[in-house]
Design a protein around this motif. Structure first.
Motif, mmCIF file in Angstrom:
data_model
loop_
_atom_site.group_PDB
_atom_site.id
_atom_site.type_symbol
_atom_site.label_atom_id
_atom_site.label_comp_id
_atom_site.label_asym_id
_atom_site.label_seq_id
_atom_site.Cartn_x
_atom_site.Cartn_y
_atom_site.Cartn_z
ATOM 1 N N GLY A 168 0.822 -1.203 0.000
ATOM 2 C CA GLY A 168 0.000 0.000 0.000
ATOM 3 C C GLY A 168 0.851 1.246 0.000
ATOM 4 N N ILE A 169 0.321 2.307 -0.579
ATOM 5 C CA ILE A 169 1.068 3.561 -0.631
ATOM 6 C C ILE A 169 1.289 4.126 0.767
ATOM 7 C CG2 ILE A 169 -0.963 5.043 -0.950
ATOM 8 C CD1 ILE A 169 0.847 6.638 -2.969
ATOM 9 N N ASP A 170 0.326 3.884 1.671
ATOM 10 C CA ASP A 170 0.486 4.371 3.039
ATOM 11 C C ASP A 170 -0.259 3.444 3.994
ATOM 12 O OD1 ASP A 170 -2.270 5.104 3.007
ATOM 13 O OD2 ASP A 170 -1.794 7.123 2.337
ATOM 14 N N ASN A 171 -0.310 3.817 5.254
ATOM 15 C CA ASN A 171 -0.935 2.961 6.262
ATOM 16 C C ASN A 171 -2.342 3.409 6.632
ATOM 17 O OD1 ASN A 171 -0.307 5.283 7.676
ATOM 18 N ND2 ASN A 171 0.541 4.214 9.462
ATOM 19 N N ASN A 172 -2.977 4.188 5.768
ATOM 20 C CA ASN A 172 -4.320 4.676 6.042
ATOM 21 C C ASN A 172 -5.240 4.387 4.862
ATOM 22 O OD1 ASN A 172 -6.627 6.007 6.736
ATOM 23 N ND2 ASN A 172 -5.634 7.913 7.301
ATOM 24 N N PRO A 173 -6.025 3.304 4.913
ATOM 25 C CA PRO A 173 -6.868 2.924 3.785
ATOM 26 C C PRO A 173 -8.128 3.772 3.605
ATOM 27 C CG PRO A 173 -7.136 1.365 5.563
ATOM 28 C CD PRO A 173 -6.036 2.307 5.980
ATOM 29 N N SER A 174 -8.246 4.861 4.294
ATOM 30 C CA SER A 174 -9.422 5.728 4.167
ATOM 31 C C SER A 174 -9.434 6.420 2.808
ATOM 32 C CB SER A 174 -9.420 6.786 5.273
ATOM 33 O OG SER A 174 -10.466 7.710 5.058
ATOM 34 N N ALA A 175 -10.629 6.627 2.262
ATOM 35 C CA ALA A 175 -10.789 7.371 1.016
ATOM 36 C C ALA A 175 -10.961 8.866 1.271
ATOM 37 C CB ALA A 175 -11.998 6.840 0.249
ATOM 38 N N ASP A 176 -10.947 9.275 2.528
ATOM 39 C CA ASP A 176 -11.129 10.673 2.901
ATOM 40 C C ASP A 176 -9.801 11.415 2.797
ATOM 41 O OD1 ASP A 176 -11.667 13.127 4.036
ATOM 42 O OD2 ASP A 176 -12.405 12.316 5.939
ATOM 43 N N PRO A 177 -9.685 12.379 1.864
ATOM 44 C CA PRO A 177 -8.424 13.116 1.706
ATOM 45 C C PRO A 177 -7.965 13.825 2.983
ATOM 46 C CG PRO A 177 -9.939 13.633 -0.082
ATOM 47 C CD PRO A 177 -10.702 12.810 0.917
ATOM 48 N N ALA A 178 -8.880 14.149 3.863
ATOM 49 C CA ALA A 178 -8.517 14.844 5.104
ATOM 50 C C ALA A 178 -7.672 13.970 6.024
ATOM 51 C CB ALA A 178 -9.783 15.301 5.832
ATOM 52 N N THR A 179 -7.685 12.653 5.834
ATOM 53 C CA THR A 179 -6.931 11.749 6.707
ATOM 54 C C THR A 179 -5.516 11.475 6.209
ATOM 55 O OG1 THR A 179 -7.706 9.740 5.609
ATOM 56 C CG2 THR A 179 -9.073 10.615 7.408
ATOM 57 N N ILE A 180 -5.172 11.957 5.041
ATOM 58 C CA ILE A 180 -3.857 11.683 4.453
ATOM 59 C C ILE A 180 -2.729 12.297 5.278
ATOM 60 C CG2 ILE A 180 -2.376 12.129 2.454
ATOM 61 C CD1 ILE A 180 -4.883 11.887 0.715
ATOM 62 N N LYS A 181 -2.968 13.460 5.859
ATOM 63 C CA LYS A 181 -1.916 14.193 6.557
ATOM 64 C C LYS A 181 -1.184 13.353 7.602
ATOM 65 C CE LYS A 181 -0.966 18.546 8.875
ATOM 66 N NZ LYS A 181 -1.497 19.799 9.382
ATOM 67 N N GLY A 182 -1.876 12.539 8.356
ATOM 68 C CA GLY A 182 -1.233 11.761 9.406
ATOM 69 C C GLY A 182 -0.779 10.383 8.986
ATOM 70 N N ALA A 183 -0.951 10.028 7.719
ATOM 71 C CA ALA A 183 -0.600 8.689 7.261
ATOM 72 C C ALA A 183 0.906 8.540 7.062
ATOM 73 C CB ALA A 183 -1.320 8.378 5.949
ATOM 74 N N LYS A 184 1.409 7.324 7.292
ATOM 75 C CA LYS A 184 2.810 7.017 6.997
ATOM 76 C C LYS A 184 2.895 6.591 5.540
ATOM 77 C CE LYS A 184 6.714 4.045 7.829
ATOM 78 N NZ LYS A 184 7.252 2.860 8.447
ATOM 79 N N ASN A 185 3.655 7.304 4.732
ATOM 80 C CA ASN A 185 3.811 6.999 3.320
ATOM 81 C C ASN A 185 4.870 5.899 3.172
ATOM 82 O OD1 ASN A 185 4.704 7.038 0.563
ATOM 83 N ND2 ASN A 185 3.673 8.999 0.332
#
Length: 98
Positions: A50-67
């Protein structure tokens, strides 16, 4: 075109692979889109998942994800083995032609 892509995202595509019959996707066992892969300078698979550790489709949650992809690239750039070489991919299932 690529020029528009480069100027709007500050990125420059170097190659595009069209895999209409799914042979490359199957060779790499791609299950979902996006299923990310990093190939090292010697042509060896260094990361998949996966590109990061946050499978949410909500763009607002990307900020805290580990890429995961950025981390893999950073490890390779530092001359180290990728710490997390395999992570769980998430996204829409790939429908291969039979």
């Amino acid at each position: 075109g690529a020029k528009t892509f480069k100027s709007s995202l500050k990125a420059e595509p170097s190659a595009i692979l069209l895999d209409a019959n799914g042979s490359v996707g199957k060779a790499y066992a791609a299950e979902v889109t996006p299923h990310m892969y990093v190939i090292d300078k010697n042509g060896a698979l260094a990361f998949m998942g996966g590109i990061d550790n946050n499978p949410s489709a909500d763009p607002a949650t990307i900020k805290g994800a580990k890429n995961h992809v950025r981390a893999a690239l950073d490890d390779l750039k530092a001359g180290k083995a990728v710490a997390e070489a395999i992570t769980r991919p998430y996204g829409c299932s790939i429908k291969y032609k039979s």
